[in-house]
Design a protein around this motif. Structure first.
Motif, PDB file in Angstrom:
ATOM      1  N   ARG A  10       0.834  -1.206   0.000  1.00 16.38           N
ATOM      2  CA  ARG A  10       0.000   0.000   0.000  1.00 16.38           C
ATOM      3  C   ARG A  10       0.871   1.259   0.000  1.00 16.38           C
ATOM      4  O   ARG A  10       0.590   2.222  -0.704  1.00 16.38           O
ATOM      5  CB  ARG A  10      -0.932   0.025   1.203  1.00 16.38           C
ATOM      6  N   ILE A  11       1.932   1.233   0.800  1.00 11.70           N
ATOM      7  CA  ILE A  11       2.838   2.382   0.857  1.00 11.70           C
ATOM      8  C   ILE A  11       3.543   2.566  -0.490  1.00 11.70           C
ATOM      9  O   ILE A  11       3.677   3.694  -0.987  1.00 11.70           O
ATOM     10  CB  ILE A  11       3.874   2.212   1.993  1.00 11.70           C
ATOM     11  N   LYS A  12       3.977   1.489  -1.097  1.00 11.72           N
ATOM     12  CA  LYS A  12       4.620   1.570  -2.413  1.00 11.72           C
ATOM     13  C   LYS A  12       3.662   2.129  -3.455  1.00 11.72           C
ATOM     14  O   LYS A  12       4.048   2.935  -4.311  1.00 11.72           O
ATOM     15  CB  LYS A  12       5.127   0.193  -2.849  1.00 11.72           C
ATOM     16  N   ALA A  19       4.440  10.111  -7.060  1.00 15.74           N
ATOM     17  CA  ALA A  19       5.350  10.377  -8.178  1.00 15.74           C
ATOM     18  C   ALA A  19       4.544  10.772  -9.416  1.00 15.74           C
ATOM     19  O   ALA A  19       4.952  11.661 -10.177  1.00 15.74           O
ATOM     20  CB  ALA A  19       6.210   9.151  -8.466  1.00 15.74           C
ATOM     21  N   GLY A  20       3.392  10.130  -9.600  1.00 17.82           N
ATOM     22  CA  GLY A  20       2.511  10.478 -10.709  1.00 17.82           C
ATOM     23  C   GLY A  20       1.997  11.906 -10.603  1.00 17.82           C
ATOM     24  O   GLY A  20       1.867  12.611 -11.612  1.00 17.82           O
ATOM     25  N   VAL A  21       1.727  12.345  -9.387  1.00 15.74           N
ATOM     26  CA  VAL A  21       1.267  13.722  -9.178  1.00 15.74           C
ATOM     27  C   VAL A  21       2.367  14.705  -9.595  1.00 15.74           C
ATOM     28  O   VAL A  21       2.085  15.707 -10.270  1.00 15.74           O
ATOM     29  CB  VAL A  21       0.847  13.955  -7.703  1.00 15.74           C
ATOM     30  N   GLN A  37      -5.901  13.227  -7.721  1.00 13.20           N
ATOM     31  CA  GLN A  37      -4.839  12.253  -7.451  1.00 13.20           C
ATOM     32  C   GLN A  37      -4.267  12.417  -6.048  1.00 13.20           C
ATOM     33  O   GLN A  37      -3.958  11.436  -5.371  1.00 13.20           O
ATOM     34  CB  GLN A  37      -3.724  12.371  -8.494  1.00 13.20           C
ATOM     35  N   LEU A  38      -4.141  13.654  -5.581  1.00 11.23           N
ATOM     36  CA  LEU A  38      -3.664  13.879  -4.213  1.00 11.23           C
ATOM     37  C   LEU A  38      -4.650  13.323  -3.194  1.00 11.23           C
ATOM     38  O   LEU A  38      -4.247  12.788  -2.157  1.00 11.23           O
ATOM     39  CB  LEU A  38      -3.430  15.372  -3.962  1.00 11.23           C
ATOM     40  N   THR A  39      -5.926  13.429  -3.503  1.00  8.82           N
ATOM     41  CA  THR A  39      -6.945  12.859  -2.623  1.00  8.82           C
ATOM     42  C   THR A  39      -6.806  11.340  -2.568  1.00  8.82           C
ATOM     43  O   THR A  39      -6.933  10.734  -1.502  1.00  8.82           O
ATOM     44  CB  THR A  39      -8.353  13.263  -3.102  1.00  8.82           C
ATOM     45  N   ALA A  40      -6.502  10.725  -3.685  1.00  8.09           N
ATOM     46  CA  ALA A  40      -6.290   9.277  -3.721  1.00  8.09           C
ATOM     47  C   ALA A  40      -5.056   8.895  -2.907  1.00  8.09           C
ATOM     48  O   ALA A  40      -5.061   7.879  -2.193  1.00  8.09           O
ATOM     49  CB  ALA A  40      -6.142   8.801  -5.166  1.00  8.09           C
ATOM     50  N   VAL A  41      -4.002   9.695  -2.992  1.00 10.23           N
ATOM     51  CA  VAL A  41      -2.795   9.441  -2.200  1.00 10.23           C
ATOM     52  C   VAL A  41      -3.125   9.525  -0.719  1.00 10.23           C
ATOM     53  O   VAL A  41      -2.731   8.662   0.074  1.00 10.23           O
ATOM     54  CB  VAL A  41      -1.663  10.435  -2.566  1.00 10.23           C
TER      55      VAL A  41
END
Length: 87
Positions: A10-12, A19-21, A37-41
């Motif tokens: 999960r951390i990976k 990194a995608g952000v 995407q930040l919300t998903a992170v």
């Protein structure tokens, strides 16, 4: 504590999302896409926190039952405070 691969994965995954952000920012993507995407992170990290606390709490309660040294109710209370503090 030996953390299960499920938590490490999960951390990976969250690391890859982050990194995608950064890539999206370099590519000048839309603000709404970046925030999504930040919300998903954040959700991935929150879930990982819950799993880490849960695994640790389970181990602590089990060990306290065997040794009779710790108060299980206090362990649960401390674990919940840790989760709340992480928010």
């Amino acid at each position: 504590m030996d953390y299960p691969n499920e938590i490490k994965n999960r951390i990976k995954r969250a690391d890859g999302q982050l990194a995608g952000v950064l890539r999206m920012m370099d590519e000048q993507k839309e603000c709404t896409d970046i925030v999504t995407q930040l919300t998903a992170v954040r959700a991935a990290v929150d879930k990982a926190i819950g799993l880490v606390v849960s695994a640790n709490l389970e181990r602590c309660v089990r060990e306290s039952a065997i040794s009779g040294l710790a108060d299980a109710e206090k362990l649960v209370h401390d674990a919940m405070n840790l989760v709340i503090k992480s928010r």
